[in-house]
Design a protein around this motif. Structure first.
Motif, PDB file in Angstrom:
ATOM      1  N   HIS A  84       0.810  -1.221   0.000  1.00  0.00           N
ATOM      2  CA  HIS A  84       0.000   0.000   0.000  1.00  0.00           C
ATOM      3  C   HIS A  84       0.841   1.269   0.000  1.00  0.00           C
ATOM      4  CE1 HIS A  84      -3.313  -2.711   0.390  1.00  0.00           C
ATOM      5  NE2 HIS A  84      -2.734  -3.251   1.422  1.00  0.00           N
ATOM      6  N   GLU A  85       2.024   1.199  -0.626  1.00  0.00           N
ATOM      7  CA  GLU A  85       2.906   2.350  -0.808  1.00  0.00           C
ATOM      8  C   GLU A  85       3.172   2.503  -2.295  1.00  0.00           C
ATOM      9  OE1 GLU A  85       4.174   4.353   1.642  1.00  0.00           O
ATOM     10  OE2 GLU A  85       3.023   3.223   3.120  1.00  0.00           O
ATOM     11  N   GLY A  86       3.348   3.721  -2.750  1.00  0.00           N
ATOM     12  CA  GLY A  86       3.757   3.977  -4.115  1.00  0.00           C
ATOM     13  C   GLY A  86       2.624   3.962  -5.128  1.00  0.00           C
ATOM     14  N   VAL A  87       2.997   4.226  -6.362  1.00  0.00           N
ATOM     15  CA  VAL A  87       2.040   4.410  -7.445  1.00  0.00           C
ATOM     16  C   VAL A  87       1.391   3.092  -7.869  1.00  0.00           C
ATOM     17  CG1 VAL A  87       1.736   5.344  -9.776  1.00  0.00           C
ATOM     18  CG2 VAL A  87       3.356   6.425  -8.213  1.00  0.00           C
ATOM     19  N   ILE A  92      -3.766  -0.224  -7.626  1.00  0.00           N
ATOM     20  CA  ILE A  92      -4.498  -1.380  -7.095  1.00  0.00           C
ATOM     21  C   ILE A  92      -5.561  -0.913  -6.106  1.00  0.00           C
ATOM     22  CG2 ILE A  92      -4.296  -3.384  -5.554  1.00  0.00           C
ATOM     23  CD1 ILE A  92      -3.228  -4.117  -8.232  1.00  0.00           C
ATOM     24  N   ASP A  93      -5.153  -0.086  -5.141  1.00  0.00           N
ATOM     25  CA  ASP A  93      -6.069   0.335  -4.072  1.00  0.00           C
ATOM     26  C   ASP A  93      -7.237   1.172  -4.596  1.00  0.00           C
ATOM     27  OD1 ASP A  93      -4.568  -1.031  -2.173  1.00  0.00           O
ATOM     28  OD2 ASP A  93      -3.393   0.734  -1.615  1.00  0.00           O
ATOM     29  N   ALA A  94      -6.973   2.034  -5.572  1.00  0.00           N
ATOM     30  CA  ALA A  94      -8.039   2.880  -6.144  1.00  0.00           C
ATOM     31  C   ALA A  94      -8.746   2.182  -7.307  1.00  0.00           C
ATOM     32  CB  ALA A  94      -7.457   4.209  -6.619  1.00  0.00           C
ATOM     33  N   ASP A  95      -8.159   1.103  -7.783  1.00  0.00           N
ATOM     34  CA  ASP A  95      -8.644   0.407  -8.973  1.00  0.00           C
ATOM     35  C   ASP A  95      -8.841   1.402 -10.114  1.00  0.00           C
ATOM     36  OD1 ASP A  95      -9.420  -1.570 -10.687  1.00  0.00           O
ATOM     37  OD2 ASP A  95     -11.425  -1.824  -9.833  1.00  0.00           O
ATOM     38  N   ALA A  96      -7.778   2.184 -10.343  1.00  0.00           N
ATOM     39  CA  ALA A  96      -7.830   3.220 -11.379  1.00  0.00           C
ATOM     40  C   ALA A  96      -6.420   3.489 -11.903  1.00  0.00           C
ATOM     41  CB  ALA A  96      -8.429   4.501 -10.821  1.00  0.00           C
ATOM     42  N   ASP A 102       5.520  13.882 -11.787  1.00  0.00           N
ATOM     43  CA  ASP A 102       6.816  13.924 -11.107  1.00  0.00           C
ATOM     44  C   ASP A 102       6.779  12.953  -9.940  1.00  0.00           C
ATOM     45  OD1 ASP A 102       9.218  14.447  -9.864  1.00  0.00           O
ATOM     46  OD2 ASP A 102       8.835  16.580  -9.555  1.00  0.00           O
ATOM     47  N   VAL A 103       7.368  11.789 -10.132  1.00  0.00           N
ATOM     48  CA  VAL A 103       7.322  10.765  -9.090  1.00  0.00           C
ATOM     49  C   VAL A 103       8.021  11.214  -7.817  1.00  0.00           C
ATOM     50  CG1 VAL A 103       7.067   8.841 -10.702  1.00  0.00           C
ATOM     51  CG2 VAL A 103       9.355   9.543  -9.983  1.00  0.00           C
ATOM     52  N   ARG A 104       8.951  12.150  -7.929  1.00  0.00           N
ATOM     53  CA  ARG A 104       9.648  12.637  -6.733  1.00  0.00           C
ATOM     54  C   ARG A 104       8.717  13.429  -5.817  1.00  0.00           C
ATOM     55  NH1 ARG A 104      15.164  14.304  -9.947  1.00  0.00           N
ATOM     56  NH2 ARG A 104      15.619  12.183 -10.612  1.00  0.00           N
ATOM     57  N   ALA A 105       7.628  13.946  -6.377  1.00  0.00           N
ATOM     58  CA  ALA A 105       6.658  14.695  -5.585  1.00  0.00           C
ATOM     59  C   ALA A 105       5.484  13.817  -5.145  1.00  0.00           C
ATOM     60  CB  ALA A 105       6.136  15.879  -6.394  1.00  0.00           C
ATOM     61  N   ALA A 106       5.436  12.577  -5.627  1.00  0.00           N
ATOM     62  CA  ALA A 106       4.323  11.676  -5.288  1.00  0.00           C
ATOM     63  C   ALA A 106       4.521  11.124  -3.887  1.00  0.00           C
ATOM     64  CB  ALA A 106       4.246  10.536  -6.296  1.00  0.00           C
ATOM     65  N   PRO A 107       3.468  11.132  -3.090  1.00  0.00           N
ATOM     66  CA  PRO A 107       3.589  10.593  -1.736  1.00  0.00           C
ATOM     67  C   PRO A 107       3.955   9.113  -1.767  1.00  0.00           C
ATOM     68  CG  PRO A 107       1.344  11.374  -2.169  1.00  0.00           C
ATOM     69  CD  PRO A 107       2.137  11.586  -3.410  1.00  0.00           C
ATOM     70  N   ILE A 110       7.946   4.702  -4.566  1.00  0.00           N
ATOM     71  CA  ILE A 110       9.008   3.718  -4.386  1.00  0.00           C
ATOM     72  C   ILE A 110       9.957   3.858  -5.561  1.00  0.00           C
ATOM     73  CG2 ILE A 110       9.539   1.266  -4.219  1.00  0.00           C
ATOM     74  CD1 ILE A 110       6.642   0.944  -3.079  1.00  0.00           C
ATOM     75  N   ALA A 111      11.171   4.288  -5.305  1.00  0.00           N
ATOM     76  CA  ALA A 111      12.141   4.550  -6.371  1.00  0.00           C
ATOM     77  C   ALA A 111      12.993   3.311  -6.640  1.00  0.00           C
ATOM     78  CB  ALA A 111      13.032   5.726  -5.991  1.00  0.00           C
ATOM     79  N   CYS A 112      12.587   2.534  -7.619  1.00  0.00           N
ATOM     80  CA  CYS A 112      13.402   1.397  -8.045  1.00  0.00           C
ATOM     81  C   CYS A 112      14.562   1.884  -8.909  1.00  0.00           C
ATOM     82  CB  CYS A 112      12.556   0.394  -8.812  1.00  0.00           C
ATOM     83  SG  CYS A 112      11.212  -0.303  -7.843  1.00  0.00           S
TER      84      CYS A 112
END
Length: 166
Positions: A84-87, A92-96, A102-107, A110-112
Motif C-alpha cells: 500500500h505504498e507507491g504508485v 491497485i487500491d483505487a482500482d484506477a 513527477d514521481v519525486r513529488a508523489a507521496p 518507491i524509487a526502483c
C-alpha cells in the motif's frame, strides 16, 4: 498524482494510432500461446521498444498479498513493492489508472530507478473484475505521460485481460 482527465497532448492522433497498431500486433502474438508469463514478456518487450521515451515497462502481480515483479524491460526492478505504498499500489487500491508527472513529488513513491521522473500505472483485473496486478511504465522525463498514453496502456491491458479471462 493527477487525474488523467483534460490533459493536453501533442500529436494525439499519431499517438492513438501507435497504441492501436501495438494492440493489433500484440493480439496476433498473444494467439500463439496461452501462457500469462509469455504474454507479459511479449507485451513488455513490444511496448518498451515501440513507445518512445520510456525507461521501464513491466508488470507486477499480487502474490500472497504482495505486489511482485513479473516480466519487464529496463533496469533492474524492485522485486516486491512495500504494501500500500507507491504508485503501483495506488492503482491497485483505487482500482484506477494513475498518471504521475513527477514521481519525486508523489507521496510514498518507491524509487526502483532513481532516474525515473514520471510514471503511468494501469490495474489489471481477473474475470470477476478484481485487481490482480498492474502494467507499470516509467520515463526519465518529467510529465512524459498524458491521457492518450493512459488510454493506450489501458487498451493493451484490456487485450491481455480478454485473453486471460475468457
Amino acid at each position: 498524482m493527477r487525474s488523467v482527465e483534460g490533459m493536453a497532448t501533442v500529436n494525439n492522433d499519431s499517438k492513438r494510432r501507435l497504441f492501436e497498431r501495438i494492440a493489433e500486433q500484440l493480439e496476433e502474438l498473444l494467439a500463439k500461446s496461452d501462457d500469462r508469463t509469455a504474454h507479459c514478456a511479449t507485451a513488455a518487450a513490444l511496448l518498451h521498444h515501440k513507445v518512445p521515451g520510456v525507461s521501464w515497462t513491466g508488470f507486477y502481480f499480487l502474490k500472497d498479498g504482495e505486489l511482485v515483479v513479473d516480466a519487464y524491460q529496463g533496469p533492474v526492478a524492485c522485486q516486491v513493492l512495500e504494501r500500500h505504498e507507491g504508485v503501483c499500489w495506488a492503482a491497485i487500491d483505487a482500482d484506477a489508472t494513475q498518471v504521475v508527472d513527477d514521481v519525486r513529488a508523489a507521496p510514498s513513491h518507491i524509487a526502483c530507478d532513481e532516474r525515473s521522473r514520471s510514471e503511468v500505472v494501469v490495474p489489471i483485473h481477473d474475470a470477476t473484475g478484481r485487481p490482480i496486478g498492474v502494467l507499470d511504465v516509467d520515463s526519465h522525463r518529467p510529465a512524459h505521460f498524458d491521457t492518450i498514453d493512459a488510454e493506450g496502456y489501458e487498451l493493451i491491458v484490456e487485450r491481455l485481460e480478454h485473453h486471460w479471462n475468457n
